[in-house]
Design a protein around this motif. Structure first.
Motif, PDB file in Angstrom:
ATOM      1  N   GLY A  35      11.448   8.445 -10.456  1.00  0.00           N
ATOM      2  CA  GLY A  35      10.140   8.424  -9.823  1.00  0.00           C
ATOM      3  C   GLY A  35       9.303   7.188 -10.133  1.00  0.00           C
ATOM      4  O   GLY A  35       8.255   6.991  -9.532  1.00  0.00           O
ATOM      5  N   TRP A  36       9.741   6.345 -11.057  1.00  0.00           N
ATOM      6  CA  TRP A  36       9.034   5.096 -11.358  1.00  0.00           C
ATOM      7  C   TRP A  36       9.435   4.061 -10.315  1.00  0.00           C
ATOM      8  O   TRP A  36      10.465   4.194  -9.657  1.00  0.00           O
ATOM      9  CB  TRP A  36       9.375   4.609 -12.748  1.00  0.00           C
ATOM     10  CG  TRP A  36       8.802   5.459 -13.861  1.00  0.00           C
ATOM     11  CD1 TRP A  36       8.645   6.819 -13.877  1.00  0.00           C
ATOM     12  CD2 TRP A  36       8.320   4.996 -15.110  1.00  0.00           C
ATOM     13  NE1 TRP A  36       8.099   7.219 -15.067  1.00  0.00           N
ATOM     14  CE2 TRP A  36       7.888   6.124 -15.857  1.00  0.00           C
ATOM     15  CE3 TRP A  36       8.222   3.740 -15.699  1.00  0.00           C
ATOM     16  CZ2 TRP A  36       7.358   6.018 -17.129  1.00  0.00           C
ATOM     17  CZ3 TRP A  36       7.696   3.648 -16.982  1.00  0.00           C
ATOM     18  CH2 TRP A  36       7.263   4.769 -17.678  1.00  0.00           C
ATOM     19  N   LEU A  37       8.631   3.026 -10.165  1.00  0.00           N
ATOM     20  CA  LEU A  37       8.875   1.994  -9.154  1.00  0.00           C
ATOM     21  C   LEU A  37       9.182   0.647  -9.798  1.00  0.00           C
ATOM     22  O   LEU A  37       8.581   0.278 -10.809  1.00  0.00           O
ATOM     23  CB  LEU A  37       7.653   1.829  -8.253  1.00  0.00           C
ATOM     24  CG  LEU A  37       7.244   3.029  -7.403  1.00  0.00           C
ATOM     25  CD1 LEU A  37       5.899   2.797  -6.750  1.00  0.00           C
ATOM     26  CD2 LEU A  37       8.301   3.295  -6.353  1.00  0.00           C
ATOM     27  N   TRP A  92      10.328   1.057  -0.676  1.00  0.00           N
ATOM     28  CA  TRP A  92       8.938   1.121  -0.234  1.00  0.00           C
ATOM     29  C   TRP A  92       8.529  -0.226   0.344  1.00  0.00           C
ATOM     30  O   TRP A  92       8.849  -1.274  -0.210  1.00  0.00           O
ATOM     31  CB  TRP A  92       8.016   1.433  -1.416  1.00  0.00           C
ATOM     32  CG  TRP A  92       8.299   2.740  -2.065  1.00  0.00           C
ATOM     33  CD1 TRP A  92       9.240   3.008  -3.015  1.00  0.00           C
ATOM     34  CD2 TRP A  92       7.644   3.974  -1.792  1.00  0.00           C
ATOM     35  NE1 TRP A  92       9.206   4.337  -3.358  1.00  0.00           N
ATOM     36  CE2 TRP A  92       8.233   4.951  -2.621  1.00  0.00           C
ATOM     37  CE3 TRP A  92       6.606   4.341  -0.944  1.00  0.00           C
ATOM     38  CZ2 TRP A  92       7.822   6.273  -2.621  1.00  0.00           C
ATOM     39  CZ3 TRP A  92       6.202   5.656  -0.949  1.00  0.00           C
ATOM     40  CH2 TRP A  92       6.800   6.609  -1.767  1.00  0.00           C
ATOM     41  N   ALA A 150      -1.564   3.376  -4.458  1.00  0.00           N
ATOM     42  CA  ALA A 150      -0.779   4.128  -3.477  1.00  0.00           C
ATOM     43  C   ALA A 150      -1.209   3.848  -2.041  1.00  0.00           C
ATOM     44  O   ALA A 150      -0.402   4.014  -1.120  1.00  0.00           O
ATOM     45  CB  ALA A 150      -0.865   5.620  -3.778  1.00  0.00           C
ATOM     46  N   LEU A 184       1.198   1.470  -0.315  1.00  0.00           N
ATOM     47  CA  LEU A 184       2.618   1.826  -0.216  1.00  0.00           C
ATOM     48  C   LEU A 184       2.943   2.521   1.097  1.00  0.00           C
ATOM     49  O   LEU A 184       2.193   3.379   1.560  1.00  0.00           O
ATOM     50  CB  LEU A 184       3.013   2.737  -1.378  1.00  0.00           C
ATOM     51  CG  LEU A 184       2.744   2.213  -2.785  1.00  0.00           C
ATOM     52  CD1 LEU A 184       3.189   3.245  -3.821  1.00  0.00           C
ATOM     53  CD2 LEU A 184       3.422   0.886  -3.010  1.00  0.00           C
ATOM     54  N   PHE A 189       4.609   5.580 -11.291  1.00  0.00           N
ATOM     55  CA  PHE A 189       4.058   5.595  -9.931  1.00  0.00           C
ATOM     56  C   PHE A 189       2.537   5.452  -9.942  1.00  0.00           C
ATOM     57  O   PHE A 189       1.966   4.757  -9.104  1.00  0.00           O
ATOM     58  CB  PHE A 189       4.478   6.888  -9.212  1.00  0.00           C
ATOM     59  CG  PHE A 189       4.149   6.882  -7.753  1.00  0.00           C
ATOM     60  CD1 PHE A 189       5.038   6.355  -6.834  1.00  0.00           C
ATOM     61  CD2 PHE A 189       2.939   7.398  -7.291  1.00  0.00           C
ATOM     62  CE1 PHE A 189       4.736   6.342  -5.477  1.00  0.00           C
ATOM     63  CE2 PHE A 189       2.632   7.382  -5.930  1.00  0.00           C
ATOM     64  CZ  PHE A 189       3.536   6.860  -5.026  1.00  0.00           C
ATOM     65  N   ASP A 190       1.872   6.097 -10.904  1.00  0.00           N
ATOM     66  CA  ASP A 190       0.403   6.072 -10.907  1.00  0.00           C
ATOM     67  C   ASP A 190      -0.181   4.719 -11.316  1.00  0.00           C
ATOM     68  O   ASP A 190      -1.391   4.521 -11.253  1.00  0.00           O
ATOM     69  CB  ASP A 190      -0.179   7.205 -11.748  1.00  0.00           C
ATOM     70  CG  ASP A 190       0.183   7.128 -13.221  1.00  0.00           C
ATOM     71  OD1 ASP A 190       0.823   6.147 -13.664  1.00  0.00           O
ATOM     72  OD2 ASP A 190      -0.171   8.082 -13.947  1.00  0.00           O
ATOM     73  N   SER A 225      12.824   2.822  -6.018  1.00  0.00           N
ATOM     74  CA  SER A 225      12.776   3.825  -7.084  1.00  0.00           C
ATOM     75  C   SER A 225      14.027   4.694  -6.996  1.00  0.00           C
ATOM     76  O   SER A 225      14.730   4.693  -5.985  1.00  0.00           O
ATOM     77  CB  SER A 225      11.521   4.698  -6.959  1.00  0.00           C
ATOM     78  OG  SER A 225      11.578   5.483  -5.789  1.00  0.00           O
ATOM     79  N   PHE A 239       0.430   2.139  -9.559  1.00  0.00           N
ATOM     80  CA  PHE A 239       0.365   1.449  -8.275  1.00  0.00           C
ATOM     81  C   PHE A 239      -0.814   1.932  -7.441  1.00  0.00           C
ATOM     82  O   PHE A 239      -1.207   3.095  -7.519  1.00  0.00           O
ATOM     83  CB  PHE A 239       1.667   1.675  -7.487  1.00  0.00           C
ATOM     84  CG  PHE A 239       2.825   0.920  -8.063  1.00  0.00           C
ATOM     85  CD1 PHE A 239       3.220  -0.288  -7.516  1.00  0.00           C
ATOM     86  CD2 PHE A 239       3.512   1.407  -9.160  1.00  0.00           C
ATOM     87  CE1 PHE A 239       4.281  -0.994  -8.051  1.00  0.00           C
ATOM     88  CE2 PHE A 239       4.577   0.712  -9.710  1.00  0.00           C
ATOM     89  CZ  PHE A 239       4.951  -0.494  -9.160  1.00  0.00           C
ATOM     90  N   PRO A 264      14.298   8.447  -7.331  1.00  0.00           N
ATOM     91  CA  PRO A 264      13.560   9.698  -7.529  1.00  0.00           C
ATOM     92  C   PRO A 264      14.357  10.785  -8.243  1.00  0.00           C
ATOM     93  O   PRO A 264      13.770  11.640  -8.907  1.00  0.00           O
ATOM     94  CB  PRO A 264      13.177  10.126  -6.115  1.00  0.00           C
ATOM     95  CG  PRO A 264      14.013   9.336  -5.189  1.00  0.00           C
ATOM     96  CD  PRO A 264      14.445   8.098  -5.921  1.00  0.00           C
ATOM     97  N   TYR A 305      10.382  -1.296 -14.461  1.00  0.00           N
ATOM     98  CA  TYR A 305       9.894  -0.105 -13.770  1.00  0.00           C
ATOM     99  C   TYR A 305       8.538   0.293 -14.347  1.00  0.00           C
ATOM    100  O   TYR A 305       8.362   0.311 -15.564  1.00  0.00           O
ATOM    101  CB  TYR A 305      10.883   1.049 -13.936  1.00  0.00           C
ATOM    102  CG  TYR A 305      12.156   0.854 -13.153  1.00  0.00           C
ATOM    103  CD1 TYR A 305      12.375   1.547 -11.965  1.00  0.00           C
ATOM    104  CD2 TYR A 305      13.129  -0.034 -13.589  1.00  0.00           C
ATOM    105  CE1 TYR A 305      13.548   1.367 -11.243  1.00  0.00           C
ATOM    106  CE2 TYR A 305      14.300  -0.219 -12.863  1.00  0.00           C
ATOM    107  CZ  TYR A 305      14.493   0.477 -11.693  1.00  0.00           C
ATOM    108  OH  TYR A 305      15.646   0.291 -10.963  1.00  0.00           O
TER     109      TYR A 305
END
Length: 182
Positions: free
Chosen positions: A135-137, A107, A86, A89, A81-82, A122, A84, A124, A78
């Motif tokens: 919240g991580w992907l 996603w 965005a 996505l 989020f930041d 993820s 990636f 959330p 994981y």
């Protein structure tokens, strides 16, 4: 999932990492056996450089990640989020449920070769020990090219699981033929 169904799902697992089964491969120097990983999973920070590519586009790059170690599966990795891009996505309506992490959201990724459906997921609203990945992907290496410290990841078999197989990980792995009972 109601509490009773959740407890039944958790109790159904035969292997929980307390003792490596006879069929498990013995790890060599510098290797890890997925049969030594616990259930419920362990969440381990990793500072190695992770890169994820969609075709010839870099989707994510980070030296901050969390490896989720769970009995019988190669680690899922994981990233925040930041890490990636965005702009690549697209939210998916797909949802699944993990008895340890909660509801997974998926996603799609707009790669250089088109839309890659349900390529990331993820949690959330992950709670308990899993809250560190809320919240991580995570990425499916069968759909995206994932790289750990310069080594291209091999995907976990079976299509459902998103484990990352590198030279340091030995199995056999959940998802391979004949592993449904695990």
């Amino acid at each position: 999932m109601d509490q009773e169904a959740l407890e039944r799902a958790r109790a159904a697992w035969t292997f929980r990492g307390q003792q490596r089964p006879a069929f498990a491969h013995v790890p060599g120097a510098g290797q890890e056996s997925v049969w030594d990983y616990p259930r419920p999973p362990l969440y381990v920070r990793d500072a190695r450089l992770i890169e994820i590519h969609a075709g010839n586009r870099c989707l994510a790059r980070s030296d901050v990640s969390i490896r989720v170690l769970e009995t019988g599966s190669p680690p899922s990795v994981y990233l925040p989020f930041d890490a990636f891009d965005a702009s690549m996505l697209r939210p998916s309506p797909r949802r699944t449920l993990c008895e340890w992490k909660g509801e997974a959201h998926y996603w799609h990724v707009q790669g250089s070769d088109g839309l890659i459906r349900d390529a990331l997921w993820s949690y959330p609203d992950a709670e308990g020990d899993a809250a560190v990945i809320a919240g991580w992907l995570a990425a499916y290496p069968a759909r995206l090219r994932c790289v750990v410290a310069g080594e291209t990841v091999r995907p976990q078999a079976g299509g459902y699981y998103g484990g990352w197989i590198t030279a340091e990980i030995v199995g056999p792995f959940k998802g391979e033929p004949g592993t449904r009972h695990w």
